[in-house]
Design a protein around this motif. Sequence first.
Motif, PDB file in Angstrom:
ATOM      1  N   MET A 120       1.348  -0.892   0.377  1.00  0.00           N
ATOM      2  CA  MET A 120       0.255   0.182   0.565  1.00  0.00           C
ATOM      3  C   MET A 120       0.823   1.062  -0.073  1.00  0.00           C
ATOM      4  O   MET A 120       0.846   3.087  -0.034  1.00  0.00           O
ATOM      5  CB  MET A 120      -1.286  -0.209   1.126  1.00  0.00           C
ATOM      6  CG  MET A 120      -1.793   0.784   1.656  1.00  0.00           C
ATOM      7  SD  MET A 120      -2.299   1.610   0.070  1.00  0.00           S
ATOM      8  CE  MET A 120      -4.809   1.193   0.410  1.00  0.00           C
TER       9      MET A 120
ATOM     10  N   LEU B  85      -6.090   5.376  -7.911  1.00  0.00           N
ATOM     11  CA  LEU B  85      -5.758   6.241  -8.843  1.00  0.00           C
ATOM     12  C   LEU B  85      -5.710   6.513  -9.955  1.00  0.00           C
ATOM     13  O   LEU B  85      -6.274   7.692 -11.055  1.00  0.00           O
ATOM     14  CB  LEU B  85      -3.462   5.925  -9.383  1.00  0.00           C
ATOM     15  CG  LEU B  85      -2.780   6.409  -9.702  1.00  0.00           C
ATOM     16  CD1 LEU B  85      -2.544   7.866  -9.166  1.00  0.00           C
ATOM     17  CD2 LEU B  85      -1.524   5.649 -10.064  1.00  0.00           C
TER      18      LEU B  85
ATOM     19  N   LYS C 188       3.229   2.176  -1.514  1.00  0.00           N
ATOM     20  CA  LYS C 188       3.980   1.803  -3.010  1.00  0.00           C
ATOM     21  C   LYS C 188       2.283   2.695  -3.472  1.00  0.00           C
ATOM     22  O   LYS C 188       2.748   3.584  -4.504  1.00  0.00           O
ATOM     23  CB  LYS C 188       4.010   1.187  -3.643  1.00  0.00           C
ATOM     24  CG  LYS C 188       5.449   1.396  -5.143  1.00  0.00           C
ATOM     25  CD  LYS C 188       6.708   2.393  -4.780  1.00  0.00           C
ATOM     26  CE  LYS C 188       6.705   1.838  -3.637  1.00  0.00           C
ATOM     27  NZ  LYS C 188       8.399   3.083  -3.240  1.00  0.00           N
ATOM     28  N   GLY C 189       1.055   2.114  -3.367  1.00  0.00           N
ATOM     29  CA  GLY C 189       0.256   2.752  -3.930  1.00  0.00           C
ATOM     30  C   GLY C 189      -0.160   4.189  -3.506  1.00  0.00           C
ATOM     31  O   GLY C 189      -0.674   5.445  -4.217  1.00  0.00           O
TER      32      GLY C 189
ATOM     33  N   ASN D 202      -7.400   2.532   5.190  1.00  0.00           N
ATOM     34  CA  ASN D 202      -5.957   1.470   5.373  1.00  0.00           C
ATOM     35  C   ASN D 202      -5.297   2.141   7.146  1.00  0.00           C
ATOM     36  O   ASN D 202      -4.628   0.898   7.299  1.00  0.00           O
ATOM     37  CB  ASN D 202      -5.296   2.624   4.444  1.00  0.00           C
ATOM     38  CG  ASN D 202      -3.575   1.445   4.257  1.00  0.00           C
ATOM     39  OD1 ASN D 202      -3.401   0.397   4.331  1.00  0.00           O
ATOM     40  ND2 ASN D 202      -2.436   2.174   5.044  1.00  0.00           N
TER      41      ASN D 202
ATOM     42  N   ALA E  34      -5.088   0.177  -4.720  1.00  0.00           N
ATOM     43  CA  ALA E  34      -4.171   2.169  -5.305  1.00  0.00           C
ATOM     44  C   ALA E  34      -3.923   2.418  -6.389  1.00  0.00           C
ATOM     45  O   ALA E  34      -4.835   2.885  -6.785  1.00  0.00           O
ATOM     46  CB  ALA E  34      -3.067   1.787  -4.464  1.00  0.00           C
ATOM     47  N   MET E  35      -4.092   1.930  -6.742  1.00  0.00           N
ATOM     48  CA  MET E  35      -3.828   1.167  -8.406  1.00  0.00           C
ATOM     49  C   MET E  35      -4.785   1.445  -9.495  1.00  0.00           C
ATOM     50  O   MET E  35      -5.039   2.941 -10.117  1.00  0.00           O
ATOM     51  CB  MET E  35      -3.580   0.566  -9.531  1.00  0.00           C
ATOM     52  CG  MET E  35      -2.139  -0.390  -9.272  1.00  0.00           C
ATOM     53  SD  MET E  35      -0.473   1.018  -9.760  1.00  0.00           S
ATOM     54  CE  MET E  35      -0.323   0.562 -11.266  1.00  0.00           C
ATOM     55  N   GLU E  36      -6.308   1.120  -8.592  1.00  0.00           N
ATOM     56  CA  GLU E  36      -7.443   1.122  -9.626  1.00  0.00           C
ATOM     57  C   GLU E  36      -7.980   2.585  -8.477  1.00  0.00           C
ATOM     58  O   GLU E  36      -8.824   3.898  -9.590  1.00  0.00           O
ATOM     59  CB  GLU E  36      -8.098   0.355  -8.704  1.00  0.00           C
ATOM     60  CG  GLU E  36      -8.485  -1.072  -9.307  1.00  0.00           C
ATOM     61  CD  GLU E  36      -9.048  -2.267  -8.906  1.00  0.00           C
ATOM     62  OE1 GLU E  36      -8.687  -3.814  -9.044  1.00  0.00           O
ATOM     63  OE2 GLU E  36     -10.216  -1.948  -7.582  1.00  0.00           O
TER      64      GLU E  36
ATOM     65  N   CYS F 264      -3.177  -4.604  -2.037  1.00  0.00           N
ATOM     66  CA  CYS F 264      -3.121  -3.143  -1.324  1.00  0.00           C
ATOM     67  C   CYS F 264      -3.103  -1.900  -2.757  1.00  0.00           C
ATOM     68  O   CYS F 264      -3.297  -1.840  -2.524  1.00  0.00           O
ATOM     69  CB  CYS F 264      -2.095  -3.065  -0.514  1.00  0.00           C
ATOM     70  SG  CYS F 264      -3.678  -3.416   1.417  1.00  0.00           S
ATOM     71  N   LEU F 265      -1.520  -2.961  -3.625  1.00  0.00           N
ATOM     72  CA  LEU F 265      -1.888  -1.967  -4.451  1.00  0.00           C
ATOM     73  C   LEU F 265      -2.338  -1.896  -5.188  1.00  0.00           C
ATOM     74  O   LEU F 265      -2.412  -1.103  -6.518  1.00  0.00           O
ATOM     75  CB  LEU F 265       0.028  -2.792  -4.661  1.00  0.00           C
ATOM     76  CG  LEU F 265       0.424  -1.993  -6.574  1.00  0.00           C
ATOM     77  CD1 LEU F 265       0.875  -0.594  -5.463  1.00  0.00           C
ATOM     78  CD2 LEU F 265       1.530  -2.741  -6.150  1.00  0.00           C
ATOM     79  N   ARG F 266      -2.857  -3.569  -6.108  1.00  0.00           N
ATOM     80  CA  ARG F 266      -4.580  -3.708  -6.860  1.00  0.00           C
ATOM     81  C   ARG F 266      -5.327  -2.186  -6.836  1.00  0.00           C
ATOM     82  O   ARG F 266      -5.626  -1.481  -7.454  1.00  0.00           O
ATOM     83  CB  ARG F 266      -4.687  -4.687  -7.297  1.00  0.00           C
ATOM     84  CG  ARG F 266      -5.934  -5.101  -8.257  1.00  0.00           C
ATOM     85  CD  ARG F 266      -6.368  -6.298  -7.753  1.00  0.00           C
ATOM     86  NE  ARG F 266      -7.119  -6.802  -6.761  1.00  0.00           N
ATOM     87  CZ  ARG F 266      -7.898  -6.106  -5.847  1.00  0.00           C
ATOM     88  NH1 ARG F 266      -8.962  -5.282  -6.245  1.00  0.00           N
ATOM     89  NH2 ARG F 266      -8.335  -7.125  -4.975  1.00  0.00           N
TER      90      ARG F 266
ATOM     91  N   PHE G 165      -0.141  -8.195  -8.890  1.00  0.00           N
ATOM     92  CA  PHE G 165      -1.169  -7.555  -8.305  1.00  0.00           C
ATOM     93  C   PHE G 165      -2.250  -8.547  -6.867  1.00  0.00           C
ATOM     94  O   PHE G 165      -2.371  -8.440  -6.794  1.00  0.00           O
ATOM     95  CB  PHE G 165      -2.122  -6.336  -9.114  1.00  0.00           C
ATOM     96  CG  PHE G 165      -1.364  -5.529  -9.688  1.00  0.00           C
ATOM     97  CD1 PHE G 165      -0.745  -4.286  -9.427  1.00  0.00           C
ATOM     98  CD2 PHE G 165      -0.641  -5.649 -10.912  1.00  0.00           C
ATOM     99  CE1 PHE G 165      -0.757  -3.578  -9.330  1.00  0.00           C
ATOM    100  CE2 PHE G 165       0.480  -4.378 -11.983  1.00  0.00           C
ATOM    101  CZ  PHE G 165       0.425  -3.308 -10.453  1.00  0.00           C
TER     102      PHE G 165
END
Length: 377
Positions: free
Chosen positions: A204, A303, A206-207, A318, A299-301, A295-297, A290
């Motif tokens: 997260m 973003l 990085k997100g 979070n 956050a990318m969505e 959490c990164l997936r 992903f």
Amino acid sequence: MIKVGIVGSSGSIGQQALDVIRRNSDRFKVSFLAVNSSVDILIEQGKEFNPDVLVATDSSVKADGVLSGENALVETIEQSDADIFLVSAVGAAGILPALTACKSGKRLALANKESIVAAGRLILETAKKHGTEIIPVDSEHSAIYQCLNGNAVKDIDKVVLTASGGPFRNTPSDALDHVQLDEALKHPNWSMGSKITIDSATMMNKGLELIEARYLFDVLPDMLDAVIHPQSIVHSYVSYKDGSTISQMGYPDMRTPISLALGLPDRLECGVRRLDLTEIGTLTFYKPDFEKYGCLRIAMEVLKKDLNGPMIIMNAANEIAVDTFLSGSCAFLQIADIIEETLSELKVDCAVSLEEILKLDNEARKAAKSVADRMIK
Ligand code: MG
């Protein structure tokens, strides 16, 4: 002498900033120090650095010579003669001090990514209006700042943030079910506080940093990407339309970005070893999974939607989810579940003013808490 006020002086960034100041005592003077509740550390730091004001934002703190409460911090920033405000509070608690420092017309060295994630547009616009310079202290954003070096955003093809992959980069997805708190708290490369260390384990972090970059550098979401780079030597890179890619490198040590933010336009001696690439030998990079890093997936969505409502909700959920994990009440993989469920329950597209932002942040925390309570029953 350059006067520095530090919000979050007891934390990892605050203490490393004081180390940079200690090593450059002919250049810097500390004008104030602020903590949340770690008043013993604050008083010790006060003895060494002799600032004009000491503040604890936790209003229950009662100590001689220490102002307490959130208002005391805001007033201290407003009345301060500091040339540089370093804001390194953890979480959404950084919003108000960061925004107040933006009105100073001086320099804001910003180490609190959550304030940009939740209130990026408001903070950037306020800084612009008052002529305040924002220098990022997050290592990736300090790297991007240096890689941009005056180049125009229109000439950028991609801004790529590197990520260590955290303590579980070699752990298969199906083993993440059973990871324990102490394993998640062991970061392979960086020494940091517990919230950001868990955020690194889930990615997260990085997100949040992708969203931070979106606002700090005014680049569109589809120009941003993240890659895993286990050695944490390349701190990020920017690719330009002419095929040129510029990266910033160094050993992973937060004193480099801190000293840049305090020292610009000069480069300071700050105790960091010079990089020897022959000692490193090999640098590797690969795309994040992903499926593994839910959490990164998420956050990318968020973003890609490019709306600050979901950013605020995700950030608040979070923080609650990480607290729940840190207290031992939920499993590691449930951090992503709590965030995703909160995002599906609470749908607000935008929050413009500070009041709207703080209100949505508060609602999202409540929603995330009840999601977490239901989930861990
Ligand atoms: Mg970072």
